[in-house]
Each structure stands twice: as structure tokens, then as C-alpha cells.
Scaffold this motif. Sequence first.
Motif, short mmCIF file in Angstrom:
data_model
loop_
_atom_site.label_atom_id
_atom_site.label_comp_id
_atom_site.label_asym_id
_atom_site.label_seq_id
_atom_site.Cartn_x
_atom_site.Cartn_y
_atom_site.Cartn_z
N THR A 103 0.82 -1.21 0.00
CA THR A 103 0.00 0.00 0.00
C THR A 103 0.86 1.26 0.00
O THR A 103 0.62 2.19 -0.79
CB THR A 103 -0.93 0.01 1.23
N THR A 104 1.86 1.29 0.87
CA THR A 104 2.71 2.49 0.96
C THR A 104 3.44 2.74 -0.35
O THR A 104 3.56 3.89 -0.80
CB THR A 104 3.72 2.33 2.10
N GLN A 105 3.95 1.69 -0.99
CA GLN A 105 4.66 1.85 -2.26
C GLN A 105 3.74 2.43 -3.33
O GLN A 105 4.13 3.33 -4.08
CB GLN A 105 5.22 0.50 -2.70
N ALA A 106 2.53 1.90 -3.41
CA ALA A 106 1.58 2.40 -4.41
C ALA A 106 1.19 3.84 -4.12
O ALA A 106 1.02 4.65 -5.04
CB ALA A 106 0.35 1.50 -4.44
N LEU A 107 1.06 4.18 -2.85
CA LEU A 107 0.71 5.56 -2.48
C LEU A 107 1.83 6.52 -2.83
O LEU A 107 1.58 7.66 -3.26
CB LEU A 107 0.39 5.64 -0.99
N VAL A 108 3.07 6.10 -2.67
CA VAL A 108 4.20 6.95 -3.03
C VAL A 108 4.20 7.22 -4.53
O VAL A 108 4.43 8.36 -4.98
CB VAL A 108 5.54 6.29 -2.61
N ILE A 109 3.93 6.18 -5.31
CA ILE A 109 3.87 6.36 -6.77
C ILE A 109 2.75 7.32 -7.13
O ILE A 109 2.91 8.19 -8.00
CB ILE A 109 3.68 5.00 -7.46
#
Length: 314
Positions: free
Chosen positions: A283-289
Motif C-alpha cells: 500500500t505504501t509503495q503504491a501511495l508513493v507512486i
Amino acid sequence: MAMPASRPEIGIDAAKDNLVIHHQDLNQTLTIDNTPQAIRQWLATLPEGCDIAIEATSTYHMDLTERAHAKGHRVYVVDGYRLSHYRKGVGGRAKTDLADAQLLARHLHKEKDELRPWSPPPKAYRMLQSLLRRRAALVKARTALRQSLSGEPELKAPLRALIAKMDRIDTLIQKRLKSAVSAAGLQTQVQRCDAIDGVGEITATALVMAFLRGDFKNSDAFVAFLGLDVRVRDSGKLTGKRKLTKQGDTEVRRLLHCAAMSASRHPVWRAFYQRYRDRGLHTTQALVILARKIARTAFALMKQQQEYCPAKLF
């Protein structure tokens, strides 16, 4: 062996009460009070055209930085994260004020061509940054109080009263932000960013503030300034873990993360976000993108003076 420097090189460790100063060419160190009078007196002793490296702090480095720049010296404000890694890279074992001043002077001497001289930010930038940072401190304190005291029944009433007072301060800060935006003639830019789905007025103001800080060549430079670019660490067949550089203003990144959380649930952005989740990203990785995509979108709107159009996003 390094050639003798044509310009005197100085490293300065800044703290609230004092400044530790190391003259690289003279191999001399002194400590002065971090006060306007002491800074003026010290600057008066310098020859013309010095190169000065000083570590970025919250505010303790700013008085000297501005005064030295006004005197015609080249000032390099070095990010603490970069300095910490440089210390490790050269085998530094001690972290003291003196060691840091010496390390800054060494970093300046060896890496000057890779450093960018500091230039004064626009007045609007400083005002907006100051207000946003104060609001960030307020939000953090308010959240901590709610989490720590909400489980105490006897404290519910006084907690509500305290939170209400903090909410009023938050409202006052937001009014001052609007006034600063209006005084600087930035309403149109804020409206452009505010129109992006998931972005609120506070985040839009932060994006406009960041845009003011430099003449960014492209969105990559803007993303890097925000600290949302990725640090790559690969060697041979080994692919290292990607991490954000996290340089720049932490409050702007926090606001962009919150905007990404909101945008991930919006119809315009939901498919974009879900595509990365379906690839197996956390989730965090996708939110950063998604936060990075929002920053690039805001940059394009401000750079090209265009209005937000969701149909052009993908």
C-alpha cells in the motif's frame, strides 16, 4: 594531492546558541555566539569571496546564511542526510560540533563542483513555509493528544476543550496562509493545484510554495526537490532495495501522502492506484507512486499555466 583553493573555504556547524567555524585553508577553528552581533563581527574579519558550507537546520543556520550571502560570499547549505552519509563514507567515527565543522569544510573542498550555491528564496516562499511548518507541529501535537488521552474517561471534557482551542489556532493559521497566498498573487496557481482530485487547499498551497523555490527544468527535478525520487543501489546481479531520498521539506511530502490516500479512493485515480497494487506492491509503495504522479501533474499545471483536465492524465 588537492591544489590550493583560490577561494577561502569554511565549514560551519550551527546550533541554537553557537556556531563552530573551521577555516580549511588555515586549519583553524573558532566558536562564536549565534547572535546577529557576533555574526556581523565575524563576517567583517573575512576576506572577500569566501566559500562557506553550513549544515541545514530548522532555523539556526539561516541568519548567518543570509548575512554571508549578502556580503558576497558563496554559501552552500548541506543537507544533514547527505552529510551523515559523507561522514560514513570517509570513515568518520566522531560526531561533534568540531568534527562536523571540519567535515563540512572537507566536503566543500572535495565536492564543490557537485554542490549548488544557496540563493535567497522568495519572500512568499519563506512565509508559506513558516506557516505550514507551524501548522504541521500543531497537527502532530493534536493527534498525539487525541491518541494518548482519549482512553481516559475523566479527561474527555478537558480534552475536548483543548482540542477545540487547537482547532481555532489551526483555523487562524489557515486564514494567514490564504492571506499570504493572496498578497503574493498566487491564488490562480493554488486553484490549479486544488482542482486535482484528492488535493486539498493546504496541499495545493504547499505545492505552489515548493514550485516557487527554483526554476525547475522538468518534473523530475521538481520530484527530486520534494524528496520523492528513488535512491538506486544495485551492484552486479544484486538489485538493492529502492528507497526515497527524502530530501527537501518533510511537511510537503506528508501532505502529498495524505493527498494520495484520498486520491486512491477517487474514481479518477482509483484504477491507477489499483494497477500498482495488483502488481504486488505494498500500500505504501503504491501511495508513493500516486503522490509522485500528483506532484508531476501539479508541476505541469503550474509550469504551463494550464487548468486541470483529468482526461489528459493517462
